[in-house]
Motif scaffolding. Structure first.
Motif, PDB file in Angstrom:
ATOM      1  N   ALA A   1       6.391   8.291   9.129  1.00  0.00           N
ATOM      2  CA  ALA A   1       5.908   7.595   8.146  1.00  0.00           C
ATOM      3  C   ALA A   1       6.936   7.035   7.747  1.00  0.00           C
ATOM      4  CB  ALA A   1       4.838   8.630   7.187  1.00  0.00           C
ATOM      5  N   ALA A   2       6.466   5.764   6.569  1.00  0.00           N
ATOM      6  CA  ALA A   2       7.944   5.250   5.787  1.00  0.00           C
ATOM      7  C   ALA A   2       7.692   5.297   5.163  1.00  0.00           C
ATOM      8  CB  ALA A   2       8.038   3.441   6.418  1.00  0.00           C
ATOM      9  N   GLY A   3       8.635   4.938   3.889  1.00  0.00           N
ATOM     10  CA  GLY A   3       8.479   4.650   2.355  1.00  0.00           C
ATOM     11  C   GLY A   3       9.571   3.349   1.613  1.00  0.00           C
ATOM     12  N   GLY A   4       8.847   3.155   0.502  1.00  0.00           N
ATOM     13  CA  GLY A   4      10.154   1.697   0.324  1.00  0.00           C
ATOM     14  C   GLY A   4       9.904   0.688   1.095  1.00  0.00           C
ATOM     15  N   VAL A   5       9.252   0.842   1.990  1.00  0.00           N
ATOM     16  CA  VAL A   5       8.115   0.034   2.051  1.00  0.00           C
ATOM     17  C   VAL A   5       6.798  -1.129   2.136  1.00  0.00           C
ATOM     18  CG1 VAL A   5      10.313  -0.571   4.145  1.00  0.00           C
ATOM     19  CG2 VAL A   5       8.014   0.752   4.928  1.00  0.00           C
ATOM     20  N   GLY A   6       6.409   0.017   1.506  1.00  0.00           N
ATOM     21  CA  GLY A   6       4.303  -0.446   1.385  1.00  0.00           C
ATOM     22  C   GLY A   6       3.607  -0.116  -0.106  1.00  0.00           C
ATOM     23  N   THR A   7       2.947  -0.780  -0.522  1.00  0.00           N
ATOM     24  CA  THR A   7       2.140  -0.502  -1.285  1.00  0.00           C
ATOM     25  C   THR A   7       1.798   1.143  -1.232  1.00  0.00           C
ATOM     26  OG1 THR A   7       0.495  -0.994  -0.450  1.00  0.00           O
ATOM     27  CG2 THR A   7       1.660  -2.744  -1.642  1.00  0.00           C
ATOM     28  N   VAL A   8       2.440   1.563   0.075  1.00  0.00           N
ATOM     29  CA  VAL A   8       1.333   3.333  -0.018  1.00  0.00           C
ATOM     30  C   VAL A   8       2.273   3.397   0.697  1.00  0.00           C
ATOM     31  CG1 VAL A   8      -0.653   3.249  -1.147  1.00  0.00           C
ATOM     32  CG2 VAL A   8      -0.056   2.755   1.306  1.00  0.00           C
TER      33      VAL A   8
END
Length: 326
Positions: free
Chosen positions: A259-266
């Motif tokens: 999973a990724a963070g900093g790039v999605g609205t969730v």
């Protein structure tokens, strides 16, 4: 700050009753108090739940973990069970906020925290998340830190939590308690993409209380870790991040969770990356090839197009760190 009523409750029954009356739950207070100070949030009543017995970290029957909603971030990060079974959670927590905040903030509060979008926190700016129907100043404003995945014409704000990215990768679930009893919501369904209702951020019903986050058992051995890329080394939110967990047996990847963070609205699960990895042998080439799928569906804005390539590189780098070339 506007006047509000304050109540401290001693048990979940009192908490639910106060929540049903419209009270906002507070424990560490590191998010809500901040927003109240900035007049972004104006609750008429605040319900202090810090005395509730939701501070345990236990093993579930299937071999997973249950982390109580009121466990402090620092406590969860240091816990032997968490560090041993899911290093990705510990690493995500240790890369969050500051040591002082981690000593106050809770797991439940962390996943409930609201966006750090500057337009959301500027009460003079248009923000559909803060005031539905007012517009989104970020769309035509300075949007370098905003989302490229899961956006809508109503909102492009990123979700700020690091540990939520780890929970998303591990396919956790959220335990809730409300007037109608207990229920469990998959983490993927708990945090909501903005769509046409960006002001509704979680799948909570009125007065519901988070009691725990549960991480299911995963095949062993499980290698995992978290990488956060940011403008400065400490106390900064992610430009991109990657949570990776891999189960490799007989030299072949049997299970991949990314999973990724900093790039999605969730927190953004990456199923295309996961599918590409499963059944293959770890190699430098594989990590790069799989990561090319990380930005599928991205819709960059005026100032954040760099996140497309940065996301791919972040995922590739963390796959290589976790998986090596075994």
């Amino acid at each position: 700050m506007f006047p509000f009523a304050y109540t401290k409750v001693a048990d979940t029954r009192e908490a639910l009753a106060a929540g049903q009356r419209g009270g906002r739950y507070i424990a560490g207070g590191t998010t809500l108090v901040d927003l109240m100070r900035e007049t972004v949030e104006r609750p008429e009543a605040v319900v202090d739940i810090s005395a509730l017995p939701l501070r345990d970290i236990t093993t579930t029957r299937d071999g997973g973990l249950r982390i109580g909603a009121l466990v402090r971030m620092s406590e969860a990060a240091a816990d032997r069970q968490v560090r041993g079974a899911f290093p990705v959670i510990s690493e995500a927590l240790e890369l969050s906020a500051s040591a002082q905040l981690r000593n106050m903030a809770t797991i439940g509060g962390n996943i409930m925290q609201r966006t750090r979008c500057t337009y959301f926190r500027d009460v003079s700016a248009a923000c559909n998340k803060r005031r539905p129907g007012s517009g989104c100043a970020a769309l035509d404003g300075f949007n370098r830190t905003h989302a490229i995945l899961g956006t809508s014409s109503q909102c492009v704000a990123t979700h700020p939590s690091d540990v939520a990215v780890a929970f998303a990768a591990l396919e956790a679930s959220v335990r809730l308690l409300g007037p109608g009893g207990e229920r469990t919501v998959p983490f993927a369904d708990f945090l909501l993409q903005p769509g046409t209702t960006p002001d509704r951020e979680q799948a909570l019903q009125r007065g519901e209380l988070i009691t725990a986050v549960e991480i299911p058992a995963h095949p062993r051995p499980l290698w995992s870790g978290y990488l956060k890329v940011r403008d400065r080394q400490s106390y900064e939110f992610a430009l991109t991040s990657a949570a990776v967990a891999l189960h490799v047996q007989d030299g072949v990847i049997r299970t991949a969770k990314v999973a990724a963070g900093g790039v999605g609205t969730v927190p953004w699960k990456l199923p295309a990356v996961e599918r590409y990895l499963v059944g293959k042998r770890p190699s430098d080439a594989l990590w790069t090839e799989a990561a090319e799928r990380a930005a599928d569906g991205a819709k960059p804005l005026t100032h954040n197009g760099f996140k497309v390539e940065l996301l791919k590189r972040t995922v590739a780098r963390q796959l290589r760190v976790v998986g090596g070339t075994r």
